[in-house]
Enzyme design. Sequence first.
Site, PDB file in Angstrom:
ATOM      1  N   HIS A 201      -2.652  -5.089  13.610  1.00 11.78           N
ATOM      2  CA  HIS A 201      -3.878  -5.760  14.482  1.00 11.78           C
ATOM      3  C   HIS A 201      -4.402  -4.889  14.683  1.00 11.78           C
ATOM      4  CE1 HIS A 201      -1.683 -10.243  14.849  1.00 11.78           C
ATOM      5  NE2 HIS A 201      -3.199 -10.095  15.336  1.00 11.78           N
ATOM      6  N   GLU A 443      -0.122  -8.856 -10.336  1.00  8.72           N
ATOM      7  CA  GLU A 443       0.552  -7.982  -9.117  1.00  8.72           C
ATOM      8  C   GLU A 443       1.505  -8.059  -9.257  1.00  8.72           C
ATOM      9  OE1 GLU A 443       0.036  -9.324  -5.123  1.00  8.72           O
ATOM     10  OE2 GLU A 443       1.165 -11.127  -5.331  1.00  8.72           O
ATOM     11  N   ASP A 467       0.738  -4.196  -5.356  1.00  5.04           N
ATOM     12  CA  ASP A 467       1.620  -4.623  -5.722  1.00  5.04           C
ATOM     13  C   ASP A 467       2.060  -3.966  -7.446  1.00  5.04           C
ATOM     14  OD1 ASP A 467       3.144  -5.423  -3.917  1.00  5.04           O
ATOM     15  OD2 ASP A 467       1.957  -7.779  -3.289  1.00  5.04           O
ATOM     16  N   CYS A 514      -8.670  -7.558  -6.189  1.00  3.71           N
ATOM     17  CA  CYS A 514      -8.216  -7.661  -4.308  1.00  3.71           C
ATOM     18  C   CYS A 514      -7.471  -6.643  -3.637  1.00  3.71           C
ATOM     19  CB  CYS A 514      -8.530  -9.017  -4.396  1.00  3.71           C
ATOM     20  SG  CYS A 514      -6.372  -9.391  -4.377  1.00  3.71           S
TER      21      CYS A 514
HETATM   22  C1  PEP Z   1      -2.179  -6.757  -3.550  1.00  2.00           C
HETATM   23  O1  PEP Z   1      -0.796  -7.166  -4.113  1.00  2.00           O
HETATM   24  O2  PEP Z   1      -2.653  -5.940  -4.051  1.00  2.00           O
HETATM   25  C2  PEP Z   1      -3.032  -7.686  -2.610  1.00  2.00           C
HETATM   26  C3  PEP Z   1      -4.081  -7.673  -2.798  1.00  2.00           C
HETATM   27  O3  PEP Z   1      -1.737  -8.187  -1.781  1.00  2.00           O
HETATM   28  P1  PEP Z   1      -1.066  -8.190  -0.715  1.00  2.00           P
HETATM   29  O4  PEP Z   1      -2.014  -6.717  -0.579  1.00  2.00           O
HETATM   30  O5  PEP Z   1      -1.118  -8.809   0.515  1.00  2.00           O
HETATM   31  O6  PEP Z   1       0.369  -7.863  -0.959  1.00  2.00           O
HETATM   32 MG    MG Z   2       0.212  -8.047  -3.197  1.00  2.00          MG
END
Ligand code: PEP
Ligand code: MG
Length: 592
Positions: A201, A443, A467, A514
């Site tokens: 946070h 992922e 991931d 992302c």
């Molecule tokens: C990822 O796994 O790259 C992703 C964007 O999701 P998170 O980081 O929320 O698992």
């Molecule tokens: Mg992820």
Amino acid sequence: MPTESQHEGEVSFRGIPVSAGVCRGKIFVLGRTRPSITQLQLTEAELTEEVNRLEKALVETRQQILEIQRKVSVGMGAQEGSIFDAHLLVLEDRTLIDEVVRMIQEQKVNAEHAFHTVAERYAATLATIEDEYLRERATDMRDVTARVLNNLLGLVEEADLRHLKEPCIIISHDLAPSNTAQLDKHNVLGFATDVGSKTSHTAIMARSLRIPAIVGLKNVSGKVASGQYALLDGLNGVLIINPSDQTLYEYGQIVLRQATLQKRLHDLLTEPAVTLDGHRVLLLANIEQAADAEQVKANGAEGVGLFRTEYLFLDREHLPGEEQQYEAYREAAAALKPMPVVIRTLDLGGDKFLAHMTMPTELNPFLGWRAIRISLQEHDIFRAQLRAILRASAEGNLKVMYPMISGLDELKQANALLEEYKAELRQEKIPFDENLEVGAMIETPSAAMVADSLAKRVKFFSIGTNDLIQYSLAVDRMNEKIAHLYEPTHPAIVRLIKLTVDAAHTHNVRVSVCGEMAGDPVLTPLLLGLGVDELSTAPSLVPPIKFLIRRLKMNEARTLAAFALECESAGEILAHCLELASAIAPGLFENK
Ligand code: PEP
Ligand code: MG
């Protein structure tokens, strides 16, 4: 990497950089210790005044809490503000107050001692209760007690950041949301904490407030003292106490270069992300709440590529229902219209748990009951979320995507449920976007391998490299011991991205990245060379990525990608990426 080093009077601490920028000034250490309370014996004549003192401190405390609550509600939302309702209830608890008054009068003791004794007894009882909610109230009780005692003793609450008399760097063990909410940008130059991670946070707030910050400095708050002079480098994660003239000079140069770079980045705010040879890239932002839409616009992103909705679910006493979610998604959609906002359905599990939901204890939570797997079993949760997204889609350009798809069946099931909920809404005559685009996150290695099948059923892919790397390389993304094995440029990752892109493009499906890879300018040419169409990253990282794209030629990116696809070494691929990125945009890397 050493976490602490000494050099000619300078002491350096190294932690996790979470918010870029350099600042210097006096440090102010927020203590964790509570004021010491002594018992005083009073005379009969002093008792009335002592009870008055108590009542006055209670009123003062109430005003302080109401003020914090107001600030938090305005700055962060009514839900966060309501955290402080529990604090106010403690002050209104007549049983508790009467007991304190009785103790003052009967035992002829001072108000501090009486209040501390009674409140601590209540808190200790609460702390032993099985029920998690009631146990939490012990924390509230202790927070309020500390405030009342500070007011009785005439002490400025150490953690009260409104009372800073001069600009300073805050050092603390951790910074609670209530403290962070009170940060006054004019008097807080930067901050550093013992604990925390990039996604804590505190870190997220620092970035949105644009205050240089470092977390994870181990025990720094116990090793430095208020009043010492320090320099904080939020880009590289270094805190230097007593910096030498040479260090100050070197950092002065860095600050100058950063200011020049910031100006150059700012000048590009409304410019498109287009390469020198005219290849257009869509640059999107990752957000956690609707209010982040401001940051999306302020950094020139062209929409949201990942709305991590689980943050609406965490830190709450109840699951947010359809209405509450609808409000959040509608707000984001309306704020950014006509720009796209990709809402990711709930990604709980792994390292994200809810206090109010019983989750099984698992040996391998990241391989367990997580993300879409939960949604496909807990239809009530999925239904409320998809209905909220569908309804909000009438108010802007929303898209939906499913996290952690590992095979075609999951995608088909999710899509079937989406169709079911659409049919419900049609029946109820509730409007929604009939053309709402659906995407799948790639992922897991299995999703990348069957991307051709998935591509036939979606409009876009978003590669979650965080991931994808963890699952493909079998490297826990949270485990520091094996962090060296977590290699974004591993040949396996390069090939899986290529496989995904090729499958997608065959079916006219767009591909975004992302994960954190999308926010690293060193890797931008590689991703674009592999054919990625869109990048989605933290809002503040959009300007540097755009800066690099505007200095890149696609043939350079494609040559780099072709090399990476043939190369057998992660290190060599990374070296080539670095070489290209620093050749075309040296300004982005000179302060590292
Ligand atoms: C990822 O796994 O790259 C992703 C964007 O999701 P998170 O980081 O929320 O698992
Ligand atoms: Mg992820």
